[in-house]
Design a protein around this motif. Structure first.
Motif: not given
Length: 226
Positions: A169-183
């Motif tokens: 769950a943490v890995s999925a959360m970090v993936a989404l947050l990282s995509a948001g950080m790129i934006l």
């Protein structure tokens, strides 16, 4: 105090393409980012080849935050670029043992390839969208920061409590947050919110690194259950 080194020279032209090309912060950020990604990948590959031992949690945290603090102190100095390479090289070193571990598992090479491809496509797609639309994603800053803090705490808890489901769950959360950080970071560069290409490079590099490692965990978990 010396200004950061300029990695490329202005170009001439007209229209949307020329406007992007003339954006000095954006050009310098992408130039430095490409070099640091290659350098970090080379260090990671060396770590796999030499079978270097993992850095450990304490050394990883001290090394990462210590070098990050150094970069912020030197952000307007010519020494900022070497400090960025020190940080990205260190992160490549921490990545080496993780890659070696996945390569030793069935389907590990495929998981690495999928994670690498997905990371590249995600970064290009999100960056291209922001560059084309010039949308302002600065409103996401507070949410992304809070999310990363929660993800960090949850990740530490999952490690000590040995909870695979929580780790996933943490890995999925970090993936989404990282995509948001790129934006978020690309938007800041394009719209003038970030004027220091050294800090912009570090932010994008860390986001790409986190996106790759989190996707690797997700793909690796799926591959091990096949």
């Amino acid at each position: 105090m010396n200004r950061p080194l300029v990695l490329s020279s202005p170009t001439t032209g007209s229209g949307w393409g020329a406007g992007i090309a003339q954006h000095k912060v954006l050009r310098n950020t992408y130039a430095l980012l490409s070099m640091t990604l290659l350098f970090s990948a080379a260090v990671a590959a060396l770590g796999v080849t030499l079978k270097l031992p993992p850095a450990g949690l304490i050394m990883t945290l001290v090394g990462y935050f210590g070098l990050l603090f150094l970069i912020h102190k030197l952000q307007n100095s010519g020494w900022a670029v070497p400090a960025v390479f020190a940080l990205t090289g260190f992160m490549g070193y921490t990545l080496g043992p993780l890659l070696a571990k996945h390569l030793s598992l069935p389907g590990g090479a495929q998981a690495i390839t999928l994670a690498l491809g997905a990371t590249g496509v995600t970064f290009l797609a999100l960056s291209g969208w922001v560059l084309a639309t010039r949308r302002d994603f600065s409103f996401m800053g507070g949410f992304l920061f809070a999310g990363m803090v929660i993800a960090l705490l949850a990740g530490v808890a999952a490690m000590f409590l040995q909870l695979p489901a929580l780790s996933l769950a943490v890995s999925a959360m970090v993936a989404l947050l990282s995509a948001g950080m790129i934006l978020f970071e690309t938007s800041r560069i394009v719209n003038g919110g970030e004027t220091n290409y050294v800090l912009a490079t570090v932010s994008l590099f860390v986001s790409i690194f986190n996106l790759f490692t989190s996707l690797l965990s997700l793909f690796g978990f799926g591959g091990n259950n096949d």
